[in-house]
Design an enzyme around this catalytic site. Structure first.
Site, PDB file in Angstrom:
ATOM      1  N   ASP A 130       0.865  -1.187   0.000  1.00  0.00           N
ATOM      2  CA  ASP A 130       0.000   0.000   0.000  1.00  0.00           C
ATOM      3  C   ASP A 130       0.895   1.228   0.000  1.00  0.00           C
ATOM      4  O   ASP A 130       1.523   1.552   0.999  1.00  0.00           O
ATOM      5  CB  ASP A 130      -0.892  -0.035   1.257  1.00  0.00           C
ATOM      6  CG  ASP A 130      -1.551   1.313   1.518  1.00  0.00           C
ATOM      7  OD1 ASP A 130      -1.765   2.073   0.561  1.00  0.00           O
ATOM      8  OD2 ASP A 130      -1.848   1.588   2.700  1.00  0.00           O
TER       9      ASP A 130
ATOM     10  N   GLY B 174       1.298   5.076  -0.154  1.00  0.00           N
ATOM     11  CA  GLY B 174       0.669   6.385  -0.005  1.00  0.00           C
ATOM     12  C   GLY B 174       1.643   7.478  -0.417  1.00  0.00           C
ATOM     13  O   GLY B 174       2.794   7.190  -0.773  1.00  0.00           O
ATOM     14  N   ASN B 175       1.211   8.712  -0.346  1.00  0.00           N
ATOM     15  CA  ASN B 175       2.105   9.804  -0.748  1.00  0.00           C
ATOM     16  C   ASN B 175       3.256  10.008   0.226  1.00  0.00           C
ATOM     17  O   ASN B 175       4.280  10.576  -0.148  1.00  0.00           O
ATOM     18  CB  ASN B 175       1.312  11.105  -0.919  1.00  0.00           C
ATOM     19  CG  ASN B 175       0.584  11.120  -2.244  1.00  0.00           C
ATOM     20  OD1 ASN B 175       1.194  11.331  -3.282  1.00  0.00           O
ATOM     21  ND2 ASN B 175      -0.710  10.852  -2.228  1.00  0.00           N
ATOM     22  N   THR B 176       3.103   9.553   1.479  1.00  0.00           N
ATOM     23  CA  THR B 176       4.183   9.711   2.465  1.00  0.00           C
ATOM     24  C   THR B 176       4.904   8.385   2.713  1.00  0.00           C
ATOM     25  O   THR B 176       6.123   8.311   2.646  1.00  0.00           O
ATOM     26  CB  THR B 176       3.620  10.260   3.800  1.00  0.00           C
ATOM     27  OG1 THR B 176       2.890  11.455   3.529  1.00  0.00           O
ATOM     28  CG2 THR B 176       4.751  10.562   4.784  1.00  0.00           C
ATOM     29  N   ASN B 177       4.142   7.336   3.014  1.00  0.00           N
ATOM     30  CA  ASN B 177       4.748   6.049   3.372  1.00  0.00           C
ATOM     31  C   ASN B 177       4.230   4.902   2.520  1.00  0.00           C
ATOM     32  O   ASN B 177       3.083   4.934   2.047  1.00  0.00           O
ATOM     33  CB  ASN B 177       4.449   5.729   4.847  1.00  0.00           C
ATOM     34  CG  ASN B 177       5.194   6.657   5.778  1.00  0.00           C
ATOM     35  OD1 ASN B 177       6.402   6.826   5.668  1.00  0.00           O
ATOM     36  ND2 ASN B 177       4.479   7.297   6.693  1.00  0.00           N
TER      37      ASN B 177
ATOM     38  N   VAL C 164       3.651   0.770   2.758  1.00  0.00           N
ATOM     39  CA  VAL C 164       3.556  -0.324   3.721  1.00  0.00           C
ATOM     40  C   VAL C 164       3.573  -1.659   2.974  1.00  0.00           C
ATOM     41  O   VAL C 164       2.838  -1.830   1.986  1.00  0.00           O
ATOM     42  CB  VAL C 164       2.263  -0.199   4.562  1.00  0.00           C
ATOM     43  CG1 VAL C 164       2.209  -1.304   5.622  1.00  0.00           C
ATOM     44  CG2 VAL C 164       2.182   1.175   5.225  1.00  0.00           C
TER      45      VAL C 164
ATOM     46  N   PRO D 261      -6.634   4.794  -5.811  1.00  0.00           N
ATOM     47  CA  PRO D 261      -6.811   3.360  -5.564  1.00  0.00           C
ATOM     48  C   PRO D 261      -6.965   3.048  -4.072  1.00  0.00           C
ATOM     49  O   PRO D 261      -7.707   2.136  -3.685  1.00  0.00           O
ATOM     50  CB  PRO D 261      -5.545   2.719  -6.135  1.00  0.00           C
ATOM     51  CG  PRO D 261      -4.622   3.829  -6.489  1.00  0.00           C
ATOM     52  CD  PRO D 261      -5.430   5.086  -6.580  1.00  0.00           C
ATOM     53  N   ASP D 262      -6.296   3.835  -3.213  1.00  0.00           N
ATOM     54  CA  ASP D 262      -6.430   3.607  -1.762  1.00  0.00           C
ATOM     55  C   ASP D 262      -7.883   3.753  -1.314  1.00  0.00           C
ATOM     56  O   ASP D 262      -8.357   3.027  -0.442  1.00  0.00           O
ATOM     57  CB  ASP D 262      -5.534   4.587  -0.981  1.00  0.00           C
ATOM     58  CG  ASP D 262      -5.805   6.049  -1.331  1.00  0.00           C
ATOM     59  OD1 ASP D 262      -6.129   6.353  -2.492  1.00  0.00           O
ATOM     60  OD2 ASP D 262      -5.691   6.909  -0.423  1.00  0.00           O
TER      61      ASP D 262
HETATM   62  N1  LIG Z   1       1.008   6.761  14.443  1.00  0.00           N
HETATM   63  C1  LIG Z   1       1.323   7.965  13.964  1.00  0.00           C
HETATM   64  N2  LIG Z   1       1.594   9.008  14.794  1.00  0.00           N
HETATM   65  C2  LIG Z   1       1.916  10.223  14.320  1.00  0.00           C
HETATM   66  N3  LIG Z   1       1.999  10.513  13.020  1.00  0.00           N
HETATM   67  C3  LIG Z   1       1.750   9.532  12.156  1.00  0.00           C
HETATM   68  C4  LIG Z   1       1.400   8.210  12.548  1.00  0.00           C
HETATM   69  N4  LIG Z   1       1.202   7.462  11.443  1.00  0.00           N
HETATM   70  C5  LIG Z   1       1.411   8.276  10.392  1.00  0.00           C
HETATM   71  N5  LIG Z   1       1.752   9.513  10.819  1.00  0.00           N
HETATM   72  C6  LIG Z   1       2.022  10.674   9.991  1.00  0.00           C
HETATM   73  O1  LIG Z   1       0.824  10.955   9.280  1.00  0.00           O
HETATM   74  C7  LIG Z   1       1.135  11.415   7.963  1.00  0.00           C
HETATM   75  C8  LIG Z   1       0.511  10.510   6.968  1.00  0.00           C
HETATM   76  O2  LIG Z   1       1.181   9.275   7.005  1.00  0.00           O
HETATM   77  P1  LIG Z   1       0.605   7.982   6.320  1.00  0.00           P
HETATM   78  O3  LIG Z   1      -0.634   7.571   7.044  1.00  0.00           O
HETATM   79  O4  LIG Z   1       1.675   6.983   6.208  1.00  0.00           O
HETATM   80  O5  LIG Z   1       0.220   8.635   4.913  1.00  0.00           O
HETATM   81  P2  LIG Z   1       0.116   8.032   3.438  1.00  0.00           P
HETATM   82  O6  LIG Z   1      -0.722   6.791   3.534  1.00  0.00           O
HETATM   83  O7  LIG Z   1      -0.542   9.144   2.683  1.00  0.00           O
HETATM   84  O8  LIG Z   1       1.502   7.762   2.953  1.00  0.00           O
HETATM   85  C9  LIG Z   1       2.652  11.459   7.853  1.00  0.00           C
HETATM   86  O9  LIG Z   1       3.076  12.768   8.129  1.00  0.00           O
HETATM   87  C10 LIG Z   1       3.097  10.473   8.941  1.00  0.00           C
HETATM   88  O10 LIG Z   1       4.379  10.781   9.419  1.00  0.00           O
HETATM   89  C1  LIG Z   2      -6.606  11.814  -2.115  1.00  0.00           C
HETATM   90  C2  LIG Z   2      -5.280  11.086  -2.178  1.00  0.00           C
HETATM   91  C3  LIG Z   2      -4.175  12.078  -2.522  1.00  0.00           C
HETATM   92  C4  LIG Z   2      -5.000  10.479  -0.776  1.00  0.00           C
HETATM   93  O1  LIG Z   2      -3.723   9.895  -0.790  1.00  0.00           O
HETATM   94  P1  LIG Z   2      -2.865   9.516   0.536  1.00  0.00           P
HETATM   95  O2  LIG Z   2      -3.232  10.487   1.591  1.00  0.00           O
HETATM   96  O3  LIG Z   2      -3.300   8.116   0.919  1.00  0.00           O
HETATM   97  O4  LIG Z   2      -1.449   9.530   0.125  1.00  0.00           O
HETATM   98  C5  LIG Z   2      -5.344   9.912  -3.209  1.00  0.00           C
HETATM   99  O5  LIG Z   2      -6.414   9.089  -2.917  1.00  0.00           O
HETATM  100  C6  LIG Z   2      -5.456  10.411  -4.627  1.00  0.00           C
HETATM  101  O6  LIG Z   2      -4.475  10.787  -5.222  1.00  0.00           O
HETATM  102  N1  LIG Z   2      -6.694  10.428  -5.183  1.00  0.00           N
HETATM  103  C7  LIG Z   2      -6.973  10.829  -6.546  1.00  0.00           C
HETATM  104  C8  LIG Z   2      -8.218  11.672  -6.662  1.00  0.00           C
HETATM  105  C9  LIG Z   2      -9.480  11.020  -6.119  1.00  0.00           C
HETATM  106  O7  LIG Z   2      -9.434  10.085  -5.316  1.00  0.00           O
HETATM  107  O8  LIG Z   2     -10.580  11.471  -6.522  1.00  0.00           O
HETATM  108  K   LIG Z   3      -5.704   9.068   2.706  1.00  0.00           K
END
Ligand SMILES: Nc1ncnc2c1ncn2[C@@H]1O[C@H](COP(=O)(O)OP(=O)(O)O)[C@@H](O)[C@H]1O
Ligand SMILES: CC(C)(COP(=O)(O)O)[C@@H](O)C(=O)NCCC(=O)O
Ligand SMILES: [K+]
Length: 258
Positions: free
Chosen positions: A6, A8-11, A13, A108-109
């Site tokens: 999975d 995401g834009n930050t992490n 998994v 997709p998420d």
């Molecule tokens: N358990 C947590 N406690 C504090 N910050 C968190 C935790 N999990 C994620 N974050 C923070 O939340 C933000 C989103 O992270 P994440 O959920 O991994 O995003 P994405 O799915 O978009 O990559 C990031 O800034 C991350 O560092």
């Molecule tokens: C809204 C989002 C940026 C969220 O991404 P995430 O926070 O999980 O990194 C992602 O679902 C995305 O790029 N969506 C495309 C536009 C839409 O869902 O309508």
């Molecule tokens: K999200």
């Protein structure tokens, strides 16, 4: 075994699913330049460290960052000799309908969260995912994704304050004791924390009114528990919601292929 990814834009998994449970979960920052070889060295090291002897035969990927998919496909091909299912791409069907405006590329998420929410709770749901952005996915009674809401993420909001105002420091989110902050950090935390509580409450209320029916609210993402412990915003919290959705979509496609 299945490797579910999975991104995401930050992490990003990675979880290994043995058909019954996730036997390991690891997280790395999302970086599109990371190569298949780098992913493999990292994965292999962690597997050895934790004595995990997993024979990965299948892979499924959900990525909100299109560029990372190329190297993840190479990882599947070169190291696991498999073709991954990629959510939102041809060859990966969804067990739900997607009812949005033509030409919309839903993240997709959000589709994976919809599948997972419907599988675990049934329809008439709002799935709130606290990631880089905070997304609200609305799930109809038949499990269809019918749209939702995208709001700036909690940390993104704090970062935006810091980046835009010279006198505002970098601050981590936490629940402030009071609404009235008596120092800069407390003021910023209050604005984002209580502002967010209001945002979640108002959006869920308005979705319910628009749908004219009760809708359960399921939260996921690392920051959800922080809000859950503060106020009653959600009916349930699921740590591994997106990963669960990936296993459901994998089963659905695997069954079709056989
Ligand atoms: N358990 C947590 N406690 C504090 N910050 C968190 C935790 N999990 C994620 N974050 C923070 O939340 C933000 C989103 O992270 P994440 O959920 O991994 O995003 P994405 O799915 O978009 O990559 C990031 O800034 C991350 O560092
Ligand atoms: C809204 C989002 C940026 C969220 O991404 P995430 O926070 O999980 O990194 C992602 O679902 C995305 O790029 N969506 C495309 C536009 C839409 O869902 O309508
Ligand atoms: K999200």
């Amino acid at each position: 075994m299945l490797l579910a990814i999975d991104c995401g834009n930050t992490n990003t998994v990675f979880s290994i699913w043995d058909g019954k449970e996730f036997i390991a979960t690891w997280r790395t920052s999302t970086e599109w330049k990371r190569t298949a070889d780098q992913y493999y060295v990292w994965l292999n090291t962690l597997m050895r460290l934790q004595n995990i002897d997993a024979d990965i035969t299948d892979m499924i990927i959900s990525s909100t960052v299109p560029r990372v998919v190329f190297n993840l496909r190479v990882l599947a091909d070169r190291y696991f000799n498999t073709r991954p299912f990629v959510v939102g791409k041809p060859g990966c069907d969804l067990p739900i309908d997607v009812r949005v405006d033509g030409g919309t590329q839903v993240g997709p998420d959000r589709l994976v969260n919809t599948v997972a929410g419907f599988d675990l709770y049934g329809g008439d749901l709002i799935v709130v995912d606290f990631g880089t952005a905070t997304t609200f996915d609305v799930v109809a009674d038949d499990g269809a994704y019918i749209g939702g809401v995208i709001a700036p993420g909690v940390n993104l909001s704090l970062e935006a304050l810091h980046n835009a105002a010279a006198a505002l420091p970098h601050v981590d989110i936490s629940k402030p004791q009071n609404v009235i902050g008596t120092n800069t950090v407390a003021c910023m935390q209050s604005g984002v924390f209580w502002g967010y509580v209001g945002l979640v409450r108002e959006i869920c209320e308005r979705i319910r009114a628009e749908r004219a029916r009760p809708m359960r609210v399921i939260a996921t993402g690392g920051l959800a528990p922080l809000f859950q412990q503060a106020v009653d915003l959600f009916d349930d919290y699921q740590d591994e919601l997106t990963m669960h959705g990936l296993t459901v979509i994998h089963d659905y496609n695997k069954d079709k292929a056989e």
